[in-house]
Design a protein around this motif. Structure first.
Motif, PDB file in Angstrom:
ATOM      1  N   ALA A 160       0.803  -1.184   0.031  1.00  0.00           N
ATOM      2  CA  ALA A 160      -0.206  -0.126   0.053  1.00  0.00           C
ATOM      3  C   ALA A 160       1.017   1.251  -0.186  1.00  0.00           C
ATOM      4  O   ALA A 160       1.941   1.337   0.684  1.00  0.00           O
ATOM      5  CB  ALA A 160      -0.851  -0.189   1.228  1.00  0.00           C
ATOM      6  N   THR A 161       0.239   2.382  -0.708  1.00  0.00           N
ATOM      7  CA  THR A 161       0.998   3.591  -0.491  1.00  0.00           C
ATOM      8  C   THR A 161       0.533   4.173   0.674  1.00  0.00           C
ATOM      9  O   THR A 161      -0.838   4.250   0.961  1.00  0.00           O
ATOM     10  CB  THR A 161       0.713   4.572  -1.798  1.00  0.00           C
ATOM     11  N   ILE A 162       1.457   4.596   1.661  1.00  0.00           N
ATOM     12  CA  ILE A 162       0.920   5.611   2.892  1.00  0.00           C
ATOM     13  C   ILE A 162       0.738   7.000   2.181  1.00  0.00           C
ATOM     14  O   ILE A 162       2.037   7.424   2.035  1.00  0.00           O
ATOM     15  CB  ILE A 162       2.027   5.232   3.793  1.00  0.00           C
ATOM     16  N   PRO A 170      -8.126   7.924  -3.237  1.00  0.00           N
ATOM     17  CA  PRO A 170      -9.129   7.077  -4.411  1.00  0.00           C
ATOM     18  C   PRO A 170     -10.186   6.180  -3.644  1.00  0.00           C
ATOM     19  O   PRO A 170      -9.833   5.705  -2.501  1.00  0.00           O
ATOM     20  CB  PRO A 170      -8.316   6.288  -5.220  1.00  0.00           C
ATOM     21  N   ALA A 171     -11.402   6.190  -4.099  1.00  0.00           N
ATOM     22  CA  ALA A 171     -12.481   5.450  -3.227  1.00  0.00           C
ATOM     23  C   ALA A 171     -12.326   3.949  -3.622  1.00  0.00           C
ATOM     24  O   ALA A 171     -11.760   3.503  -4.802  1.00  0.00           O
ATOM     25  CB  ALA A 171     -14.113   5.946  -3.924  1.00  0.00           C
ATOM     26  N   GLY A 172     -12.631   3.077  -2.679  1.00  0.00           N
ATOM     27  CA  GLY A 172     -12.686   1.739  -2.747  1.00  0.00           C
ATOM     28  C   GLY A 172     -11.192   1.142  -2.638  1.00  0.00           C
ATOM     29  O   GLY A 172     -11.311  -0.276  -2.553  1.00  0.00           O
ATOM     30  N   LYS A 173     -10.123   1.829  -2.497  1.00  0.00           N
ATOM     31  CA  LYS A 173      -8.993   1.425  -2.645  1.00  0.00           C
ATOM     32  C   LYS A 173      -8.256   1.933  -1.305  1.00  0.00           C
ATOM     33  O   LYS A 173      -7.071   1.497  -0.892  1.00  0.00           O
ATOM     34  CB  LYS A 173      -8.010   1.713  -3.665  1.00  0.00           C
ATOM     35  N   THR A 174      -8.901   3.081  -0.602  1.00  0.00           N
ATOM     36  CA  THR A 174      -8.312   3.430   0.496  1.00  0.00           C
ATOM     37  C   THR A 174      -8.769   3.317   2.049  1.00  0.00           C
ATOM     38  O   THR A 174      -9.942   3.128   2.101  1.00  0.00           O
ATOM     39  CB  THR A 174      -8.443   4.852   0.290  1.00  0.00           C
ATOM     40  N   VAL A 186      -3.466   3.278   0.751  1.00  0.00           N
ATOM     41  CA  VAL A 186      -4.031   3.211  -0.690  1.00  0.00           C
ATOM     42  C   VAL A 186      -3.200   2.106  -1.156  1.00  0.00           C
ATOM     43  O   VAL A 186      -2.387   1.710  -1.538  1.00  0.00           O
ATOM     44  CB  VAL A 186      -3.770   4.254  -1.701  1.00  0.00           C
ATOM     45  N   VAL A 187      -4.146   0.983  -1.174  1.00  0.00           N
ATOM     46  CA  VAL A 187      -3.756  -0.341  -1.392  1.00  0.00           C
ATOM     47  C   VAL A 187      -3.386  -0.690  -2.950  1.00  0.00           C
ATOM     48  O   VAL A 187      -4.176   0.015  -3.568  1.00  0.00           O
ATOM     49  CB  VAL A 187      -4.462  -1.557  -0.783  1.00  0.00           C
ATOM     50  N   ASN A 188      -2.174  -1.495  -3.265  1.00  0.00           N
ATOM     51  CA  ASN A 188      -2.072  -1.970  -4.375  1.00  0.00           C
ATOM     52  C   ASN A 188      -3.245  -2.675  -5.117  1.00  0.00           C
ATOM     53  O   ASN A 188      -4.090  -3.355  -4.553  1.00  0.00           O
ATOM     54  CB  ASN A 188      -0.702  -2.517  -4.529  1.00  0.00           C
ATOM     55  N   ASP A 189      -3.077  -2.861  -6.669  1.00  0.00           N
ATOM     56  CA  ASP A 189      -3.993  -3.416  -7.145  1.00  0.00           C
ATOM     57  C   ASP A 189      -3.891  -5.036  -7.008  1.00  0.00           C
ATOM     58  O   ASP A 189      -4.968  -5.589  -7.199  1.00  0.00           O
ATOM     59  CB  ASP A 189      -3.904  -3.382  -8.860  1.00  0.00           C
ATOM     60  N   ASP A 190      -2.792  -5.439  -6.553  1.00  0.00           N
ATOM     61  CA  ASP A 190      -2.617  -6.923  -6.288  1.00  0.00           C
ATOM     62  C   ASP A 190      -2.857  -7.243  -4.897  1.00  0.00           C
ATOM     63  O   ASP A 190      -2.468  -8.340  -4.244  1.00  0.00           O
ATOM     64  CB  ASP A 190      -1.418  -7.405  -6.570  1.00  0.00           C
ATOM     65  N   THR A 191      -3.577  -6.143  -3.856  1.00  0.00           N
ATOM     66  CA  THR A 191      -3.765  -6.498  -2.638  1.00  0.00           C
ATOM     67  C   THR A 191      -5.492  -6.127  -2.434  1.00  0.00           C
ATOM     68  O   THR A 191      -5.926  -5.451  -2.998  1.00  0.00           O
ATOM     69  CB  THR A 191      -3.024  -5.588  -1.705  1.00  0.00           C
ATOM     70  N   PHE A 236      -9.082  -7.267   3.036  1.00  0.00           N
ATOM     71  CA  PHE A 236      -8.021  -8.155   3.728  1.00  0.00           C
ATOM     72  C   PHE A 236      -7.402  -7.100   4.673  1.00  0.00           C
ATOM     73  O   PHE A 236      -7.035  -7.404   5.760  1.00  0.00           O
ATOM     74  CB  PHE A 236      -7.303  -8.914   2.915  1.00  0.00           C
ATOM     75  N   VAL A 237      -7.008  -6.254   4.119  1.00  0.00           N
ATOM     76  CA  VAL A 237      -5.984  -5.220   4.940  1.00  0.00           C
ATOM     77  C   VAL A 237      -6.857  -4.563   5.897  1.00  0.00           C
ATOM     78  O   VAL A 237      -6.425  -4.303   6.944  1.00  0.00           O
ATOM     79  CB  VAL A 237      -5.422  -4.124   3.770  1.00  0.00           C
ATOM     80  N   TYR A 238      -7.973  -4.178   5.707  1.00  0.00           N
ATOM     81  CA  TYR A 238      -8.937  -3.555   6.602  1.00  0.00           C
ATOM     82  C   TYR A 238      -9.144  -4.344   7.803  1.00  0.00           C
ATOM     83  O   TYR A 238      -9.295  -4.076   9.071  1.00  0.00           O
ATOM     84  CB  TYR A 238     -10.349  -3.295   6.290  1.00  0.00           C
ATOM     85  N   SER A 239      -9.109  -5.679   7.617  1.00  0.00           N
ATOM     86  CA  SER A 239      -9.575  -6.887   8.616  1.00  0.00           C
ATOM     87  C   SER A 239      -8.300  -6.799   9.252  1.00  0.00           C
ATOM     88  O   SER A 239      -8.394  -7.502  10.630  1.00  0.00           O
ATOM     89  CB  SER A 239      -9.822  -8.192   7.840  1.00  0.00           C
ATOM     90  N   MET A 240      -7.099  -6.665   9.001  1.00  0.00           N
ATOM     91  CA  MET A 240      -5.989  -6.758   9.638  1.00  0.00           C
ATOM     92  C   MET A 240      -5.401  -5.502  10.452  1.00  0.00           C
ATOM     93  O   MET A 240      -4.319  -5.195  10.936  1.00  0.00           O
ATOM     94  CB  MET A 240      -4.866  -7.385   8.917  1.00  0.00           C
ATOM     95  N   THR A 241      -6.459  -4.311  10.418  1.00  0.00           N
ATOM     96  CA  THR A 241      -6.130  -3.129  10.958  1.00  0.00           C
ATOM     97  C   THR A 241      -5.812  -3.134  12.523  1.00  0.00           C
ATOM     98  O   THR A 241      -4.844  -2.429  13.138  1.00  0.00           O
ATOM     99  CB  THR A 241      -7.100  -2.135  10.589  1.00  0.00           C
ATOM    100  N   ASP A 242      -6.449  -4.181  13.211  1.00  0.00           N
ATOM    101  CA  ASP A 242      -5.948  -4.230  14.787  1.00  0.00           C
ATOM    102  C   ASP A 242      -4.445  -4.299  14.949  1.00  0.00           C
ATOM    103  O   ASP A 242      -3.806  -3.958  15.678  1.00  0.00           O
ATOM    104  CB  ASP A 242      -6.765  -5.291  15.471  1.00  0.00           C
ATOM    105  N   ARG A 243      -4.232  -5.490  13.980  1.00  0.00           N
ATOM    106  CA  ARG A 243      -2.534  -5.753  13.919  1.00  0.00           C
ATOM    107  C   ARG A 243      -1.632  -4.507  13.572  1.00  0.00           C
ATOM    108  O   ARG A 243      -0.622  -4.203  14.206  1.00  0.00           O
ATOM    109  CB  ARG A 243      -2.194  -6.981  12.891  1.00  0.00           C
TER     110      ARG A 243
END
Length: 400
Positions: free
Chosen positions: A224-226, A279-283, A312-317, A321-328
């Motif tokens: 992801a791009t921070i 961007p919407a849907g990727k951020t 901002v997650v990359n196209d291959d991510t 899934f990343v949202y689900s791991m935000t506690d980590r």
């Protein structure tokens, strides 16, 4: 004047068959305040900490508590009202005998139905009086004020019981949805624990069929791009009230999605600040200072202030899934945060965090499952809010 007075003592909503005006009655004429002390260890004891505020329910089995404390003895059908900080709504209508330990009034109905009395103490008119205090740090409801106050009451006990029964059925619905909501939250917590590797392992405890490969350790900055936020370079009001959403950390709570910001800037305002349009849907919005780790998935393009380091997650991510791991991610960010005024994690620091990632297909499967689970949780949460609002409205409209 008498006719106008009678009209004023008719609630907005009534059950069919009841038409008589209500009567003004002093609370001390409707109930006795019981004060007989007991330390009987065979009786269950109720304390503030045992009550789910405003829900007419206990949060534990009182049989598991050690008894013997001194309090006010009550009988089934008495009304327990927490007089300390009454806005906390520590009230109970027990169907068992016991001991009320702490700052409770134990009210025993004399000239009204006990179940109606229990609903009366929940009304806005009663609560407003109960919350009148002298500014103490430990405000308590004033019995002298409450007991001498007048409340409108149906003369017909059948109407009193009908009102209480209707509200009790609503409470039952609220409790059922609360339990469903709680169970779903527990399920999600368990699945988050079992579907992600832990303890340095690259294999989760539970996987979808067909996935066997080990997960890979990857830096967050590789998937992801921070992106940090910014603000307009001026406080000119002309830069606000535009069409571009501009988020602040206070807007993020328990919601999964960020649909619309409460503040928006104009194109000129956006052009004058350093914020990037996300961007919407990727951020995934991620708060990075003074309350690290509140998140939400962006549903329409927007920008943020400096309190964010958004992902901002990359196209291959897979974004969910990343949202689900935000506690980590939050745990990592809190450990690496620094600052003298307030703790903050930089974009560079966040990007350096290493986490285990599976293949894109497995990410999508996991993300989809948690997306559906979050949807169910949100539905039950909304139903709970709706039912509680209905109850609040009914308490307002079914009483004078």
């Amino acid at each position: 004047m008498a006719e106008q007075h009678e009209k004023a003592l008719v609630p907005q909503i009534r059950f069919a068959g009841f038409t008589d005006p209500w009567e003004q009655r002093k609370l001390s004429d409707l109930t006795d305040r019981v004060s007989i002390q007991s330390s009987d260890s065979d009786l269950p004891q109720v304390e503030y900490e045992d009550i789910i505020p405003g829900e007419d329910a206990l949060n534990k089995d009182l049989r598991d508590k050690k008894g013997g404390k001194t309090g006010i003895k009550f009988y089934a059908g008495d009304v327990l009202y927490g007089k300390l900080r009454p806005y906390l709504m520590n009230w109970l209508y027990p169907q068992f005998n016991g001991v009320a330990v702490g700052d409770f009034w134990v009210l025993r109905a004399t000239e009204c139905d006990s179940s109606f009395l229990y609903r009366l103490v929940q009304t806005g008119s009663f609560q407003r009086l109960a919350n009148v205090s002298s500014g103490s740090k430990m405000p308590r409801a004033d019995w002298n004020l409450i007991s001498q106050s007048f409340f409108a009451v149906p003369a017909d006990h059948a109407e009193q019981k009908a009102i209480a029964k209707g509200l009790a059925e609503l409470d039952t619905l609220i409790t059922l949805h609360q339990r469903k909501y709680d169970k779903l939250c527990v399920l999600k917590k368990s699945m988050l624990d079992k579907m992600f590797p832990k303890g340095g392992s690259l294999y989760p405890e539970i996987r979808f069929a067909g996935f066997t490969d080990p997960w890979e350790q990857r830096k967050l900055g590789d998937v992801a791009t921070i992106v940090g936020g910014g603000t307009p370079s001026t406080n000119n009001d002309a830069y606000w009230d535009g069409d571009i959403d501009w988020y602040s950390p206070a807007e993020l709570g328990e919601q999964v999605y960020a649909d619309r910001s409460v503040r928006r800037i104009t194109q000129a305002g956006y052009d004058s600040c350093s914020a990037t349009l996300l961007p919407a849907g990727k951020t995934i919005l991620f708060t990075s200072r003074a309350g690290i780790g509140n998140t939400a998935i962006l549903r329409r393009s927007a920008c943020t202030n400096q309190g964010f380091q958004s992902l901002v997650v990359n196209d291959d991510t897979d974004v969910y899934f990343v949202y689900s791991m935000t506690d980590r991610i939050k745990n990592f960010a809190e450990q690496k945060a620094s600052g003298s005024t307030f703790l903050e994690i930089s974009g560079k620091g966040l990007a350096a965090g290493e986490f285990a990632f599976p293949s894109k297909d497995e990410q999508t499967a996991i993300g989809s499952m948690f997306k559906q689970l979050d949807h169910l949780i949100t539905l039950h949460q909304r139903k709970l809010e709706l039912l509680r609002n209905i109850k609040k409205s009914m308490l307002d409209k079914m009483f004078v």
